[in-house]
Design an enzyme around this catalytic site. Structure first.
Site, mmCIF file in Angstrom:
data_model
loop_
_atom_site.group_PDB
_atom_site.id
_atom_site.type_symbol
_atom_site.label_atom_id
_atom_site.label_comp_id
_atom_site.label_asym_id
_atom_site.label_seq_id
_atom_site.Cartn_x
_atom_site.Cartn_y
_atom_site.Cartn_z
ATOM 1 N N ARG A 1 0.695 -1.184 0.085
ATOM 2 C CA ARG A 1 -0.089 0.002 -0.134
ATOM 3 C C ARG A 1 0.777 1.374 -0.096
ATOM 4 N NH1 ARG A 1 -0.217 -2.214 5.214
ATOM 5 N NH2 ARG A 1 -2.158 -3.471 4.628
ATOM 6 N N GLY A 2 0.442 2.415 0.156
ATOM 7 C CA GLY A 2 0.963 3.468 0.160
ATOM 8 C C GLY A 2 2.001 3.965 -0.756
ATOM 9 N N ILE A 3 3.046 4.837 -0.441
ATOM 10 C CA ILE A 3 4.013 5.092 -1.218
ATOM 11 C C ILE A 3 4.721 3.956 -2.017
ATOM 12 C CG2 ILE A 3 6.274 6.303 -1.497
ATOM 13 C CD1 ILE A 3 5.537 7.897 0.814
ATOM 14 N N LYS B 1 4.525 -8.172 5.202
ATOM 15 C CA LYS B 1 4.008 -8.711 6.095
ATOM 16 C C LYS B 1 2.536 -9.038 5.724
ATOM 17 C CE LYS B 1 4.884 -7.994 10.177
ATOM 18 N NZ LYS B 1 4.959 -7.294 11.606
ATOM 19 N N TYR C 1 12.450 7.839 16.339
ATOM 20 C CA TYR C 1 12.182 7.530 15.279
ATOM 21 C C TYR C 1 13.335 8.384 14.366
ATOM 22 C CZ TYR C 1 9.646 8.202 10.780
ATOM 23 O OH TYR C 1 9.203 8.204 9.370
#
Length: 295
Positions: free
Chosen positions: A33-35, A55, A181
């Site tokens: 999904r996403g980028i 995953k 992060y």
């Protein structure tokens, strides 16, 4: 939300490609999904072969898409796809993905380190399990996938490692906002810095790419306040086009170094001839877009 294919018609982009990824094999961590999926879809439109190691083999309660639905989208877009359920933290899963890419498609030309975990908690509040997850996925996963793919990349006539990580900005602002992060993302960027130098003689390009603005993804939407945040975001197509430009060399001039760069999407696309970034917005004016972190 629209499906990824509906969101990425070729005519909707101001980026006009001068190169192609046809015949190339990409190995990507994540990408369901996403980028990551957007980058894979752009490669699939050229007819590339994409191996996805992710995953998500079963539908997620909050996040749209699995590695198998992503592979279906890649096939529909014109590419070849090999979906693999696995964890970038697991040595055997990564080794299997490398072997499977070589066995199915004959080699690996491009590695995209897309998988990443995020937690913006301050030091008092961050759970150490989340800290370990970010270190394992972001830093170790990037290092491991790059490391195990090196023998195949050396056999390619255009080996390239592209990591979705920020410039190494040592302004203490970013460490002070979310130290755990920041360390994890900068660990990914240090991998780019080190491998670019280490692999000079091998002819393997190593670069990082990062968005200038917030990008609309399911992960952002599921964060507290995410639904309102993405109203001032760009769609993931800008990162897909920027990655395509980097991987095909469309952004390079004669004087530009092809490796060891920490690109932003706007920088890459401007070098590739894009002058109007408004088509990438989801509706907000350019001066209302939310800047991404680390810049």
């Amino acid at each position: 939300m629209t499906s990824s294919n509906d969101a990425f018609p070729p005519s909707a982009t101001p980026y006009h490609a001068t190169g192609s990824l046809r015949g190339r094999t990409l190995l990507m961590s994540g990408g369901s999904r996403g980028i990551g999926l957007a980058i894979a879809l752009r490669a699939a439109q050229d007819g590339a072969s994409i191996v996805l190691l992710a995953k998500t083999g079963e539908p997620h309660a909050k996040l749209q898409g699995t590695v198998f639905s992503a592979a279906d989208e890649l096939q529909a877009a014109g590419g070849n796809a090999l979906p693999l359920v696995g964890d970038v933290r697991n040595d055997d899963d990564v080794a299997h993905a490398v072997d499977a890419a070589v066995e199915r498609f004959g080699g690996i030309d491009i590695v995209i380190n897309n998988a990443s975990a995020i937690d913006l908690s301050r030091t008092d509040d961050v759970d150490m399990k989340r800290y370990d997850l970010m270190q394992d996925v972001n830093v170790r996963g990037t290092f491991l996938l790059s490391k195990l793919a090196l023998p195949a990349l050396r056999k390619s006539d255009g080996g390239h490692i592209l990591t979705l990580s920020p410039p190494l900005n040592l302004d203490p602002t970013w460490a002070g906002k979310h130290l755990a992060y920041t360390m994890a993302k900068y660990g990914m960027s240090l991998t780019t810095l080190g491998l670019a130098e280490e692999l000079k003689a091998d002819g393997i390009r190593v670069n990082s790419l990062w968005p200038c603005t917030l990008i609309d993804t399911a992960a952002i939407r599921n964060m507290p306040g995410g639904e309102s945040m993405v109203r001032a975001a760009r769609g993931p197509r800008i990162m897909a086009d920027a990655a395509h430009a980097v991987l095909t060399g469309a952004n390079l001039t004669d004087a530009a170094a092809p490796s060891g760069n920490f690109y932003t999407d706007e920088q890459v696309l401007a070098a590739a001839g894009v002058r109007d970034f408004r088509p990438y917005s989801l509706g907000a004016a350019e001066d209302q877009l939310v800047p991404d972190i680390f810049l």
